[in-house]
Design a protein around this motif. Structure first.
Motif, PDB file in Angstrom:
ATOM      1  N   GLY B 470      50.406  37.309  39.953  1.00 64.43           N
ATOM      2  CA  GLY B 470      48.853  37.109  39.962  1.00 64.43           C
ATOM      3  C   GLY B 470      48.492  35.846  39.430  1.00 64.43           C
ATOM      4  N   GLY B 471      49.635  35.114  38.836  1.00 65.90           N
ATOM      5  CA  GLY B 471      49.321  33.703  38.328  1.00 65.90           C
ATOM      6  C   GLY B 471      48.135  33.621  37.433  1.00 65.90           C
ATOM      7  N   ASP B 472      47.279  32.835  37.665  1.00 65.88           N
ATOM      8  CA  ASP B 472      46.039  32.533  36.679  1.00 65.88           C
ATOM      9  C   ASP B 472      44.805  33.360  37.083  1.00 65.88           C
ATOM     10  OD1 ASP B 472      45.114  31.329  39.304  1.00 65.88           O
ATOM     11  OD2 ASP B 472      44.723  29.464  38.368  1.00 65.88           O
ATOM     12  N   LEU B 473      45.113  34.065  38.140  1.00 65.82           N
ATOM     13  CA  LEU B 473      44.136  35.282  38.496  1.00 65.82           C
ATOM     14  C   LEU B 473      44.146  36.369  37.296  1.00 65.82           C
ATOM     15  CD1 LEU B 473      43.962  36.519  42.162  1.00 65.82           C
ATOM     16  CD2 LEU B 473      42.091  35.693  40.937  1.00 65.82           C
ATOM     17  N   ALA B 474      45.375  36.542  36.860  1.00 64.73           N
ATOM     18  CA  ALA B 474      45.633  37.772  35.816  1.00 64.73           C
ATOM     19  C   ALA B 474      45.299  37.165  34.202  1.00 64.73           C
ATOM     20  CB  ALA B 474      47.307  38.141  35.594  1.00 64.73           C
ATOM     21  N   TYR B 475      44.581  38.296  33.756  1.00 65.51           N
ATOM     22  CA  TYR B 475      44.091  37.401  32.522  1.00 65.51           C
ATOM     23  C   TYR B 475      45.122  37.162  31.420  1.00 65.51           C
ATOM     24  CZ  TYR B 475      41.224  38.407  28.139  1.00 65.51           C
ATOM     25  OH  TYR B 475      40.460  37.929  26.973  1.00 65.51           O
ATOM     26  N   TRP B 476      46.033  38.074  31.483  1.00 65.84           N
ATOM     27  CA  TRP B 476      47.100  37.662  30.286  1.00 65.84           C
ATOM     28  C   TRP B 476      47.811  36.403  30.684  1.00 65.84           C
ATOM     29  CZ3 TRP B 476      48.517  40.058  25.965  1.00 65.84           C
ATOM     30  CH2 TRP B 476      49.569  40.023  25.544  1.00 65.84           C
ATOM     31  N   VAL B 584      37.536  32.133  43.666  1.00 66.85           N
ATOM     32  CA  VAL B 584      36.567  32.707  42.713  1.00 66.85           C
ATOM     33  C   VAL B 584      37.773  34.169  42.256  1.00 66.85           C
ATOM     34  CG1 VAL B 584      34.568  34.453  42.672  1.00 66.85           C
ATOM     35  CG2 VAL B 584      34.557  32.379  44.037  1.00 66.85           C
ATOM     36  N   GLY B 585      37.658  34.237  41.222  1.00 66.48           N
ATOM     37  CA  GLY B 585      38.554  35.225  40.449  1.00 66.48           C
ATOM     38  C   GLY B 585      37.872  36.086  39.341  1.00 66.48           C
ATOM     39  N   SER B 586      38.397  37.319  39.372  1.00 65.43           N
ATOM     40  CA  SER B 586      38.070  37.836  37.880  1.00 65.43           C
ATOM     41  C   SER B 586      39.253  39.019  37.566  1.00 65.43           C
ATOM     42  CB  SER B 586      36.644  38.729  38.181  1.00 65.43           C
ATOM     43  OG  SER B 586      36.263  39.223  37.154  1.00 65.43           O
ATOM     44  N   GLY B 587      39.134  39.248  36.253  1.00 65.74           N
ATOM     45  CA  GLY B 587      40.201  40.070  35.950  1.00 65.74           C
ATOM     46  C   GLY B 587      39.898  40.728  34.584  1.00 65.74           C
ATOM     47  N   VAL B 588      40.442  41.718  34.185  1.00 67.03           N
ATOM     48  CA  VAL B 588      39.999  42.343  32.951  1.00 67.03           C
ATOM     49  C   VAL B 588      41.651  42.925  32.439  1.00 67.03           C
ATOM     50  CG1 VAL B 588      37.803  43.401  33.813  1.00 67.03           C
ATOM     51  CG2 VAL B 588      39.970  44.793  34.142  1.00 67.03           C
ATOM     52  N   LEU B 589      41.419  43.051  31.125  1.00 63.73           N
ATOM     53  CA  LEU B 589      42.507  43.528  30.298  1.00 63.73           C
ATOM     54  C   LEU B 589      42.237  44.742  29.585  1.00 63.73           C
ATOM     55  CD1 LEU B 589      45.666  43.073  29.677  1.00 63.73           C
ATOM     56  CD2 LEU B 589      44.801  41.799  27.775  1.00 63.73           C
ATOM     57  N   ILE B 590      42.574  45.819  30.123  1.00 64.33           N
ATOM     58  CA  ILE B 590      42.161  47.154  29.560  1.00 64.33           C
ATOM     59  C   ILE B 590      43.089  47.475  28.674  1.00 64.33           C
ATOM     60  CG2 ILE B 590      41.824  49.687  29.982  1.00 64.33           C
ATOM     61  CD1 ILE B 590      40.960  48.698  32.792  1.00 64.33           C
ATOM     62  N   PRO B 591      42.711  47.622  27.295  1.00 64.41           N
ATOM     63  CA  PRO B 591      43.679  47.778  26.224  1.00 64.41           C
ATOM     64  C   PRO B 591      44.353  49.148  26.055  1.00 64.41           C
ATOM     65  CG  PRO B 591      41.457  47.976  25.322  1.00 64.41           C
ATOM     66  CD  PRO B 591      41.343  47.616  26.762  1.00 64.41           C
ATOM     67  N   GLU B 592      45.708  49.155  25.654  1.00 67.01           N
ATOM     68  CA  GLU B 592      46.350  50.355  25.308  1.00 67.01           C
ATOM     69  C   GLU B 592      46.778  50.074  23.948  1.00 67.01           C
ATOM     70  OE1 GLU B 592      47.420  53.223  26.985  1.00 67.01           O
ATOM     71  OE2 GLU B 592      46.183  52.557  28.881  1.00 67.01           O
ATOM     72  N   GLN B 593      47.485  51.060  23.363  1.00 66.64           N
ATOM     73  CA  GLN B 593      47.530  51.209  21.738  1.00 66.64           C
ATOM     74  C   GLN B 593      47.706  49.959  21.121  1.00 66.64           C
ATOM     75  OE1 GLN B 593      46.695  54.004  20.449  1.00 66.64           O
ATOM     76  NE2 GLN B 593      47.704  53.624  18.441  1.00 66.64           N
ATOM     77  N   TYR B 605      37.962  40.184  29.711  1.00 66.58           N
ATOM     78  CA  TYR B 605      37.652  40.142  30.964  1.00 66.58           C
ATOM     79  C   TYR B 605      37.440  38.672  31.079  1.00 66.58           C
ATOM     80  CZ  TYR B 605      32.767  38.140  29.984  1.00 66.58           C
ATOM     81  OH  TYR B 605      31.830  37.265  29.560  1.00 66.58           O
ATOM     82  N   HIS B 606      37.703  38.260  32.439  1.00 66.46           N
ATOM     83  CA  HIS B 606      37.392  37.065  32.819  1.00 66.46           C
ATOM     84  C   HIS B 606      36.865  36.818  34.022  1.00 66.46           C
ATOM     85  CE1 HIS B 606      41.515  35.829  34.581  1.00 66.46           C
ATOM     86  NE2 HIS B 606      41.001  36.811  35.145  1.00 66.46           N
ATOM     87  N   ALA B 607      36.200  35.596  34.407  1.00 65.63           N
ATOM     88  CA  ALA B 607      35.576  35.513  35.892  1.00 65.63           C
ATOM     89  C   ALA B 607      35.582  34.009  35.935  1.00 65.63           C
ATOM     90  CB  ALA B 607      34.104  36.102  35.894  1.00 65.63           C
ATOM     91  N   PHE B 608      35.988  33.575  37.156  1.00 70.49           N
ATOM     92  CA  PHE B 608      35.962  32.047  37.520  1.00 70.49           C
ATOM     93  C   PHE B 608      35.779  31.607  38.483  1.00 70.49           C
ATOM     94  CE2 PHE B 608      39.821  31.069  39.504  1.00 70.49           C
ATOM     95  CZ  PHE B 608      40.412  32.285  39.308  1.00 70.49           C
ATOM     96  N   THR B 609      35.258  30.439  38.884  1.00 66.88           N
ATOM     97  CA  THR B 609      35.242  29.950  40.227  1.00 66.88           C
ATOM     98  C   THR B 609      35.759  28.491  40.199  1.00 66.88           C
ATOM     99  OG1 THR B 609      33.549  29.496  41.869  1.00 66.88           O
ATOM    100  CG2 THR B 609      32.737  29.069  39.634  1.00 66.88           C
ATOM    101  N   ASN B 610      36.144  28.051  41.146  1.00 66.03           N
ATOM    102  CA  ASN B 610      36.991  26.899  41.306  1.00 66.03           C
ATOM    103  C   ASN B 610      36.858  26.259  42.483  1.00 66.03           C
ATOM    104  OD1 ASN B 610      40.520  26.319  40.661  1.00 66.03           O
ATOM    105  ND2 ASN B 610      38.813  25.016  40.425  1.00 66.03           N
ATOM    106  N   LEU B 611      36.084  24.897  42.555  1.00 65.80           N
ATOM    107  CA  LEU B 611      35.911  24.290  43.630  1.00 65.80           C
ATOM    108  C   LEU B 611      36.860  23.126  43.742  1.00 65.80           C
ATOM    109  CD1 LEU B 611      34.156  23.552  46.372  1.00 65.80           C
ATOM    110  CD2 LEU B 611      32.591  22.220  44.680  1.00 65.80           C
ATOM    111  N   ILE B 612      37.701  22.731  44.779  1.00 66.10           N
ATOM    112  CA  ILE B 612      38.665  21.867  44.926  1.00 66.10           C
ATOM    113  C   ILE B 612      38.206  20.812  46.265  1.00 66.10           C
ATOM    114  CG2 ILE B 612      41.005  20.871  45.032  1.00 66.10           C
ATOM    115  CD1 ILE B 612      41.767  23.767  43.725  1.00 66.10           C
ATOM    116  N   LEU B 613      37.798  19.645  45.688  1.00 66.86           N
ATOM    117  CA  LEU B 613      37.531  18.758  47.127  1.00 66.86           C
ATOM    118  C   LEU B 613      38.600  17.615  47.115  1.00 66.86           C
ATOM    119  CD1 LEU B 613      33.706  18.203  46.304  1.00 66.86           C
ATOM    120  CD2 LEU B 613      34.818  19.771  48.123  1.00 66.86           C
TER     121      LEU B 613
END
Lengths: 633, 615
Positions: B470-476, B584-593, B605-613
């Motif tokens: 997932g690279g930088d899409l993944a929250y962790w 455009v990406g978004s992710g959540v980290l749903i906690p366990e114990q 969570y995170h949500a980002f948008t990235n424009l590269i020209l």
């Protein structure tokens, strides 16, 4: 301003007289009769309490003398038990008779530059090792040094002050908590308060804290200013040698305890760094010292902690083990009602018991910050006072460190006084202040110190730091503190000159050093409201009924956030309900102050600065994932 | 970065902006300021060329047949090469055989405007700028604008000395934050040799990078050590992404197997997915290939620069006191046809422990790390790597194994010198069904089960930038998580997934006494349109060992299970090229114990948008 008078008095004063009384001079040599170095016994507060025998004390002294001689030096040694009874005070022939108090940061004023008898320094160093430790944690004077300075860790920039900032000014003979009686009940006073000068280590037998050794001979009573290195300190080396056979369990030493992720320091040397010869030097009983009010020139055995004779007797409260303070016989600080206030409000005896129950049960659930094994409960001392600082009751967890007894009461009184409508007047009237602290407060906040806003000991502490905001180098001091050397000149901050806190008790502390036999009626020059002095770190909150200040609850013994939790949560509706006192206190606030009057609601003229009120720890309760235990309280 | 194809020619390249201050002025003023500096020179060059054209008509326009200068392609408007062109050879007379004579092979194609990277363009190295025949020099320029806006929630503490709001009674505060990052990367290369057919003989490249960043937080004391600074911070930085000279030492075969030496600030990735070292740092690299490019190798030494903490850009030029030595080799078709196998040995000597305390520009302590006893340390570690990338039939796979040994002179958690003995293993397997790719990834980074045993068995990298699971899409992987209550440091850092307690990846030192990680991932990628790709990831995360967490948090019951990391993102390339890329990406980290033990039960969570020209 105190300095010149103080130095001239002290250098001329010899308080210890040589004496030849004492026990026999032929001790055994070599191996210890206590626990082997660093062995672990798994004691976490439940082990049976032990005591040092006279033979133990003699052996410890012989080890100290031998190790000091190995260095080609002569020293002064104090051995105390857990409640501060001086079991022996020994000064080798040729040992420096005095030592100079200085943090070596160019500060002036307060105790800076004072020359004091080495015997008093040794007692304070030993007392620190004993008072800060327990079966669950072994702390030394080096540990103390780490947590009382303007940065935690010392030597680093822009880090907030030490968590126990100001604790060094406690345990004095002028306190109404320390006992000066001739029996063995503690806590006994420490002439210089708690020490940060390496060379004070706790002593253990079979995993139980039985006392401590204090070593003084290098002529400096100071603090460890930097933790970026591991300097070797000869006093610490001797203290380590002296404690061979009585070493702290390896799993309990401060190094294995993380306070905000930073491990505490026990000693820079280890037992592997010290070696004692097969045959130890003999001690000369003629070198045993006496100090009026502290010790006779003799070697005596310690008293087991938890016994009535120790001044801390095991008991129970709210269904959990507790301790009461005794004077060797009867209970001290029994529960009583506070003074009646206009409108008929007061803290009733039942209220006091409800608060003590709630706080003790909160501590019993709270995850200790300074103890091992991890996930054991915080162990603290709890005091409730009325609005005038009169003690209304006290309780303790078993095995809580002894220093917390005096400090909990200091904190409670501080919260009560600073939240009072006459606080500005009382403080302003104190003699000998280096600054107009009440005026500085008014200038800082834009409002007078008149009870319109109320303070817990953390808020007061925020303003009693040499930098404001706390720890940000180069900034001006808080209104209750002094400028850091370099930021200001003249009377400047040091661990031995903390501003208002020290100014209030300066006369009593100096008197206690120059004339230990005298009995000051109060530590603070303003009288009984701060009878045992002011304390400037977290762990106390003022108590309210409606809009009326009725007292304060003070807690000390674990991490500051844990102390804060026990006081703040203990006084809250949530805590009282948990303890079954559903009818005590306000239906929403319990005994806590109205939110809008708390110090963190003051809109300071300085943008983006806000005083703190309570701050409960992360993961406050054992095996409970709730991270926000004090939300909304 | 450069377009293929056809270019326009000037007689001389208008290098009005060779000096660094000028280049800096370019970017600060933006692309159009750059153009305004550029155009007058261009105009001047044109005029000068015209004058010369008049003076020497026989060499230029008159000699070139009109059909060469004005070729018309069916689908394009007529474009004319300048009359003054680079003359490497005299044009061949047109013959009657139907061949059209051209003056040189760089003009066989269609000429574009200066801003057109897809046709012959002197700014893209398509046409030489000077040099005798056979000794041609080319110039390449590019500019990339990378704009990123992100909103995220991370666990943060309230200020210890001052809080933003009253009633902040607990340690954890409001972790909602927004981040804006604008990077402009300019790159200028001077290349000797025809790059289309063989490796260049020589290259000089300068790539200044200009950054502006802005963070809005909800608590004081997070962005600067001084809480009165507030909860909003803007900063900028300029550094060099690349600054090197590359010398082609020799050709080893007539198929252009070669050896080269590259010295200066250069990008280097230690493996296929950036697990260990993926950075732009000054160094010297001897590299090349043989056996028809089936084997490639690197011998490199990098002496790392410290980085600016807010932009992540190399400083000008503060030494990080860390040297990295690399020897690696890639062999194609090893194990299976279409599968490249890599062997590497990488040594790192980090001697920053000799330098005293280091604070970042926000006045936070970064070296040594504010955990444990905080005594300074040096690190000497050697990594042995085995990697693979390619496919077995229709199954695509990437594999990486690292074993690391060495020592930390004093680990702050262990309170003593420790012997490093750690490893990691990662594998991704994917399978394509029509326009859908199914992926499965696992990663194990060893953790330390006993901080006090003198052995450091937690894996840590040097400067990782992983693109895995997932690279930088993944929250962790994307977010840095402050280790609230456990010291003045982070549990993990941005663009990393190793929980290593570094205060920042950019400035902090590696730490091999750490919890390690177990990552299990399933992903599905959908090629929805030629221009549009949807990437989805479902990961489960565990600490490998929790002992270090328990020590630092003084908490004896921290669970291994971190939680579910779910993320999805779109990659949109409207022109089917990399000139315009929108992510455009978004992710959540749903906690366990385990995460609840550390940070509470809040879903982050995170949500980002990235424009590269890109030009």
């Amino acid at each position: 301003m105190f300095r010149n008078r103080f130095v001239s008095l002290l250098v001329l004063t010899t308080t210890c007289a040589l004496s030849s009384c004492g026990g026999g001079g032929s001790g055994s040599s070599g191996s210890g009769s206590g626990g082997s170095s660093g062995a672990n016994y798994g004691c976490d507060g439940g082990c049976a309490h032990q005591a040092l025998s006279t033979d133990d004390v003699r052996q410890i002294l012989r080890q100290a003398v031998t190790a000091t001689s190995q260095l080609g030096k002569a020293g002064t040694f104090a051995v105390v038990d857990r409640v501060g009874n001086v079991l022996a005070l020994y000064q080798m022939t040729g040992a420096p008779g005095t030592t100079t108090i200085t943090a070596q940061i160019g500060a002036a004023g307060g105790l800076e530059g004072a020359v004091v008898p080495s015997t008093l320094a040794a007692i304070s160093k030993a007392g620190t090792g004993a008072y800060l430790s327990s079966q669950g944690n072994a702390f030394s004077t080096r540990t103390a040094s780490q947590i009382i300075q303007e940065h935690y860790l010392p030597g680093q920039s822009n880090q907030p002050g030490g968590p126990l900032f100001g604790v060094q000014f406690s345990q004095f003979s002028c306190s109404d908590v320390t006992l000066e009686t001739s029996n063995s009940a503690g806590p006994r006073p420490l002439p210089l308060g708690l020490a940060g000068d390496p060379g004070g280590l706790p002593l253990y037998k079979n995993g139980d804290l039985v006392g401590a050794i204090g070593v003084e001979f290098d002529g400096l009573y100071t603090v460890d200013r930097g933790v970026a290195n591991t300097d070797t300190d000869d006093e610490e080396r001797v203290a380590l040698s002296a404690s061979v056979g009585f070493a702290a369990p390896a799993e309990r030493v401060g190094d294995n305890i993380s306070l905000d992720g930073r491990s505490l320091r026990f000693a820079y040397l280890s037992y592997g760094d010290v070696t004692l010869p097969e045959t130890l030097d003999e001690i000369n009983d003629a070198n045993l010292q006496s100090v009026s009010r502290y010790c006779r020139a003799e070697i005596r055995g310690g008293v087991p902690f938890g016994s009535v004779a120790s001044g801390f007797a095991d008991s129970s409260r709210a269904g959990v083990p507790s301790m009461i303070l005794t004077n060797g016989g009867g209970q001290r600080f029994p529960t009583r009602a506070g003074r009646p206030l206009p409108g008929g409000v007061q803290l009733s005896g039942a209220d006091v018991d409800a608060l003590l129950d709630s706080a003790l049960l909160t501590a019993n659930r709270a995850r200790a910050a300074i103890r091992t094994p991890r996930d054991t409960a915080a162990r603290v001392t709890i005091f409730v006072v009325d609005d005038q600082g009169t003690p209304l009751g006290a309780t303790r967890s078993q095995d809580a460190p002894v220093f917390g007894a005096d400090v909990a009461l200091q904190k409670a009184r501080t919260a009560a006084l600073f939240s009072s409508s006459d606080a500005g007047g009382v403080i302003g009237s104190a003699p000998g202040l280096a600054r107009n602290y009440a005026g500085e407060y008014a200038a800082f906040t834009g409002i007078p110190l008149n009870g319109s806003y109320v303070f817990n000991s953390r808020s007061v502490g925020n303003m009693a730091r040499p930098f404001l905001p706390d720890g940000i180098d180069g900034t001006a001091p808080g209104p209750f503190s002094l400028p850091f050397p370099g930021v200001g000149v003249g009377n400047t901050w040091s661990p031995f000159n903390t501003g208002l806190q020290f100014d209030l008790i300066a006369a009593a502390v100096l008197s206690g050093v120059t004339n230990p036999g005298g009995v000051p009626s109060s530590c603070a020059s303003i009288g009984v409201r701060l009878r045992n002095g002011m304390q400037i770190f977290a762990g106390a909150v003022p108590l309210f009924r409606g809009e009326t200040l009725i007292g304060a609850i003070g807690v000390s013994g674990d991490g500051i956030n844990q102390d804060d939790l026990v006081a703040f949560y203990g006084a809250s509706r949530r805590g009282l309900d948990y303890a079954g006192h559903t009818g005590s206190g306000d239906v929403t606030l319990g005994f806590n102050a109205p939110q809008e009057r708390r110090a963190d609601h003051i809109d300071l003229p300085t943008p983006q600065l806000r005083l703190r009120y309570s701050n409960c720890p992360e993961g406050p309760f054992i095996r409970d994932n709730d991270q926000n235990g004090c939300e909304g309280l | 970065m450069r377009g293929r194809g056809f270019r326009q020619v000037w007689r001389r390249l208008p290098l009005g902006c060779e000096s660094l201050p000028c280049l800096r002025g370019w970017a600060l003023g933006g692309l159009w300021a750059c153009a305004s500096l550029f155009v007058p020179n261009f105009a001047f060059a044109q005029e000068e060329s015209s004058a010369e054209a008049v003076a020497t008509p026989a060499q230029t326009a008159d000699a070139i047949p009109q059909e060469v200068l004005e070729r018309s392609f069916a689908d394009r408007p007529t474009e004319r090469f300048p009359e003054t062109v680079y003359e490497s050879v005299q044009p061949i007379e047109s013959s009657s055989s139907g061949f059209i004579a051209v003056p040189d092979r760089w003009r066989m194609f269609y000429a574009g405007k200066w801003y057109d990277p897809y046709n012959q363009n002197v700014l893209k190295g398509d046409i030489p700028v000077f040099g005798a025949p056979g000794e041609e020099w080319f110039f390449e320029a590019s500019i990339i604008s990378d704009s990123m806006f992100e909103a995220h929630r991370i666990p943060v503490p309230v200020g210890s000395a001052s809080t933003k709001r009253p009633n902040s009674n607990d340690v954890f505060g409001d972790g909602d934050q927004t981040v804006f990052q604008q990077n402009v990367i300019t790159s200028f290369s001077l290349i000797k040799g025809d790059t289309a057919f063989k490796p260049p003989d020589f290259e000089l490249r300068v790539a200044p990078i200009f950054n502006f960043n802005h963070v809005e937080a909800e608590e004081d004391g997070l962005l600067k050590a001084d809480p009165t600074y507030g909860s909003s911070r803007s900063d900028n930085y300029v550094g060099f992404q690349e600054l090197f000279a590359d010398i082609h030492l020799a050709n080893l075969s007539d198929r252009y197997d070669f050896v080269s030496m590259r010295g200066g600030i250069q990008q280097f990735n230690s493996d296929f997915r950036g697990f260990l070292y993926n950075d732009n740092q000054p160094g010297a690299r001897f590299f090349g290939d043989y056996d028809d490019n089936k084997t490639q190798f690197n011998l490199a030494w990098f002496s790392r620069l410290d980085k600016d903490v807010n932009s992540g850009i190399n400083t000008l030029f503060n030494d990080r006191h860390e040297d990295v030595f690399v020897a690696n080799a890639y062999r194609q078709d090893l194990i299976a046809l279409g599968h490249t196998t890599m062997f590497s040995v990488i040594h790192r000597a980090d001697t920053a422990g000799n330098q005293g305390y280091k604070y970042d520009t926000n006045n936070f302590l970064v070296r040594p790390t504010a955990i444990g006893d905080q005594l300074p340390k040096n690190i000497y570690s050697t990594y042995f790597g085995l990697g693979g990338d390619g496919h077995f039939g229709r199954i695509n796979t990437t594999t990486q194994l690292y074993y690391v040994m060495g020592s930390e002179s004093h680990n702050p958690i262990a309170h003593e010198q420790v012997n490093i003995n750690a490893g990691m293993a990662a594998q991704e397997v994917s399978y394509d069904v029509n326009w859908i790719r199914f992926r499965s990834s696992v990663l194990w980074a060893s953790g330390d089960s006993d901080p006090y045993d003198g052995q450091a068995t937690g894996f840590d990298a040097i400067f990782e930038n992983p693109n895995f699971a997932g690279g930088d899409l993944a929250y962790w992987q994307r977010e840095g998580l402050p280790f609230v209550g456990g010291g003045g440091t982070n549990l993990i850092n941005r663009n990393s997934f190793f929980p290593n307690f570094r205060p920042t990846k950019e400035m902090g030192q590696s730490n091999f006494v750490n919890p390690g990680l177990r990552l299990y991932n399933l992903g599905v990628d959908f090629e929805l349109l030629p221009e549009l790709k949807l990437v989805t990831n479902y990961s489960y995360l565990q600490f490998d060992q929790t002992a270090t967490l328990e020590v630092l948090r003084q908490d004896g019951s921290i669970d291994r299970n971190i939680g579910w990391d779910l993320s999805a993102g779109f990659l949109y390339r409207p022109l089917l090229t990399n000139n315009v890329v929108i992510r455009v990406g978004s992710g959540v980290l749903i906690p366990e114990q385990g995460q609840e033990n550390l940070f509470g039960n809040q879903t982050n969570y995170h949500a980002f948008t990235n424009l590269i020209l890109q030009y």
